[in-house]
Design a protein around this motif. Sequence first.
Motif, PDB file in Angstrom:
ATOM      1  N   MET A  59     -44.040 -33.168 -51.732  1.00 28.84           N
ATOM      2  CA  MET A  59     -42.870 -33.760 -52.405  1.00 28.84           C
ATOM      3  C   MET A  59     -43.242 -34.518 -53.681  1.00 28.84           C
ATOM      4  O   MET A  59     -42.361 -35.039 -54.370  1.00 28.84           O
ATOM      5  CB  MET A  59     -42.081 -34.658 -51.446  1.00 28.84           C
ATOM      6  CG  MET A  59     -42.767 -35.913 -51.031  1.00 28.84           C
ATOM      7  SD  MET A  59     -41.732 -36.961 -49.948  1.00 28.84           S
ATOM      8  CE  MET A  59     -41.586 -36.015 -48.448  1.00 28.84           C
ATOM      9  N   GLU A  83     -46.515 -33.137 -46.170  1.00 25.42           N
ATOM     10  CA  GLU A  83     -45.200 -33.288 -46.805  1.00 25.42           C
ATOM     11  C   GLU A  83     -45.278 -34.239 -48.006  1.00 25.42           C
ATOM     12  O   GLU A  83     -44.632 -34.003 -49.031  1.00 25.42           O
ATOM     13  CB  GLU A  83     -44.172 -33.796 -45.782  1.00 25.42           C
ATOM     14  CG  GLU A  83     -43.799 -32.705 -44.783  1.00 25.42           C
ATOM     15  CD  GLU A  83     -43.049 -33.209 -43.553  1.00 25.42           C
ATOM     16  OE1 GLU A  83     -42.916 -32.421 -42.610  1.00 25.42           O
ATOM     17  OE2 GLU A  83     -42.627 -34.384 -43.536  1.00 25.42           O
ATOM     18  N   CYS A  87     -32.590 -33.334 -42.192  1.00 25.30           N
ATOM     19  CA  CYS A  87     -32.781 -32.451 -43.355  1.00 25.30           C
ATOM     20  C   CYS A  87     -34.269 -32.225 -43.562  1.00 25.30           C
ATOM     21  O   CYS A  87     -35.106 -32.836 -42.916  1.00 25.30           O
ATOM     22  CB  CYS A  87     -32.173 -33.098 -44.603  1.00 25.30           C
ATOM     23  SG  CYS A  87     -33.008 -34.618 -45.082  1.00 25.30           S
ATOM     24  N   ASN A  88     -34.600 -31.342 -44.481  1.00 24.71           N
ATOM     25  CA  ASN A  88     -35.987 -31.121 -44.866  1.00 24.71           C
ATOM     26  C   ASN A  88     -36.311 -32.169 -45.931  1.00 24.71           C
ATOM     27  O   ASN A  88     -35.762 -32.136 -47.037  1.00 24.71           O
ATOM     28  CB  ASN A  88     -36.119 -29.695 -45.404  1.00 24.71           C
ATOM     29  CG  ASN A  88     -37.524 -29.414 -45.908  1.00 24.71           C
ATOM     30  OD1 ASN A  88     -38.156 -30.261 -46.547  1.00 24.71           O
ATOM     31  ND2 ASN A  88     -38.010 -28.231 -45.621  1.00 24.71           N
ATOM     32  N   GLU A 131     -37.581 -30.957 -49.457  1.00 19.47           N
ATOM     33  CA  GLU A 131     -36.496 -30.400 -50.299  1.00 19.47           C
ATOM     34  C   GLU A 131     -35.576 -31.511 -50.798  1.00 19.47           C
ATOM     35  O   GLU A 131     -35.128 -31.493 -51.948  1.00 19.47           O
ATOM     36  CB  GLU A 131     -35.669 -29.382 -49.499  1.00 19.47           C
ATOM     37  CG  GLU A 131     -36.380 -28.053 -49.337  1.00 19.47           C
ATOM     38  CD  GLU A 131     -35.691 -27.122 -48.336  1.00 19.47           C
ATOM     39  OE1 GLU A 131     -34.543 -27.416 -47.915  1.00 19.47           O
ATOM     40  OE2 GLU A 131     -36.320 -26.101 -47.970  1.00 19.47           O
ATOM     41  N   LYS A 132     -35.310 -32.463 -49.918  1.00 20.54           N
ATOM     42  CA  LYS A 132     -34.378 -33.538 -50.283  1.00 20.54           C
ATOM     43  C   LYS A 132     -34.946 -34.376 -51.435  1.00 20.54           C
ATOM     44  O   LYS A 132     -34.224 -34.706 -52.381  1.00 20.54           O
ATOM     45  CB  LYS A 132     -34.147 -34.428 -49.041  1.00 20.54           C
ATOM     46  CG  LYS A 132     -33.049 -35.425 -49.196  1.00 20.54           C
ATOM     47  CD  LYS A 132     -31.685 -34.754 -49.177  1.00 20.54           C
ATOM     48  CE  LYS A 132     -30.583 -35.710 -49.606  1.00 20.54           C
ATOM     49  NZ  LYS A 132     -29.325 -34.998 -49.876  1.00 20.54           N
ATOM     50  N   GLU A 190     -34.715 -32.443 -54.619  1.00 24.23           N
ATOM     51  CA  GLU A 190     -33.319 -32.428 -55.076  1.00 24.23           C
ATOM     52  C   GLU A 190     -32.934 -33.787 -55.700  1.00 24.23           C
ATOM     53  O   GLU A 190     -32.294 -33.842 -56.749  1.00 24.23           O
ATOM     54  CB  GLU A 190     -32.439 -32.118 -53.861  1.00 24.23           C
ATOM     55  CG  GLU A 190     -30.949 -32.069 -54.107  1.00 24.23           C
ATOM     56  CD  GLU A 190     -30.196 -32.129 -52.760  1.00 24.23           C
ATOM     57  OE1 GLU A 190     -30.611 -31.427 -51.803  1.00 24.23           O
ATOM     58  OE2 GLU A 190     -29.217 -32.902 -52.675  1.00 24.23           O
TER      59      GLU A 190
END
Length: 343
Positions: free
Chosen positions: A253, A249, A219-220, A223-224, A227
Amino acid sequence: MSTYRVAVFTGEKTIEFKELELKKPLGTQALVKIDSCALCTLEQRVYNGVMRYYPFAGGHEFAGTVCEIGDKVVHLKPGDHVTARILTNCGSCYYCRNGHENQCVISFQASLHEGINGPGGLSEYILIDESLLYKMANDINLSYAALTEPLACCVHSISQGNIELGDDVAVIGVGIMGAFHIKLAKLRGARVIAIELDPERLEIAKEMGADVLVDAGKCNSVEKVIELTEGRGANVVFCTVANPQSAAEAIAMAGKLGRVVLYSSFHPKLPIELDVNHVHYSEMIITGSVNPKIKDFYVASKLLSTGIVNPARLISEEVPFENIDYALQRAIDPETYRVIVKI
Ligand SMILES: [Zn+2]
Ligand SMILES: [Zn+2]
């Protein structure tokens, strides 16, 4: 005259045993019989020829038993289990005088082992000043005690992150350093999200206490994490991998008022793309972490001595001193965690 053996890196992938005279400890010195020495990236890089500092007496993550003390030693006695803060600081530069000894101008210079360049922990004995020795529990497994230095590096990093109870903390990478970050962040009361490409390492993350496992291959991860944090982003992110893309990243995040700690150094040190408005509007703090302070080292020695941190899963193999070449070949294999040389 009695002698002892020390392993010296004399060229790329070449290690020789040297015989040195065993001396008596004087004044504040103690003579330590080394039991275990872990192979860190410094030793791996010199072995590989990435850093060409020959001759080099490697080994800065070691533990052993005090066998003799000088007449001015106060806090140690023969039989005590100890580890050493051998990559030390000068004590007199601007940073040392201002309480930031981990930023000492000479902190990356290796010390000397009886005149040979290098810390010299890959040796049967070491003569060392009491002030650099940290007493460990008498029943501790000395392979665990040898991991005080890497744990201390992570203790420093965790304090750079200023974790608060209940914070969402993301740890990128589950090598030994990532695994220690996970454990320490849990001890600070965080909900820990571990991010890693290797499913076997995600299992280790779980054993170290991670609450959520993110398989970065599936997965990215940015984004995870967003979320998983109801769109906010993490409160604290630790980047423990050497890839600059992971640093980008880590910043992406982190949420408002987030703290990003770039724990690892980066190889190669390529520039990254930075969303400057993300930094501006979020008021995030981006920092690094390098070398443990004296207090971090003491805290790490205590965490291991009391069993609050158990590093058993992070030791891939124990290898006898005679097979040091094999030990280094194992250590440079990216699949392994720490390889320990048993002296
Ligand atoms: Zn180290
Ligand atoms: Zn200094």
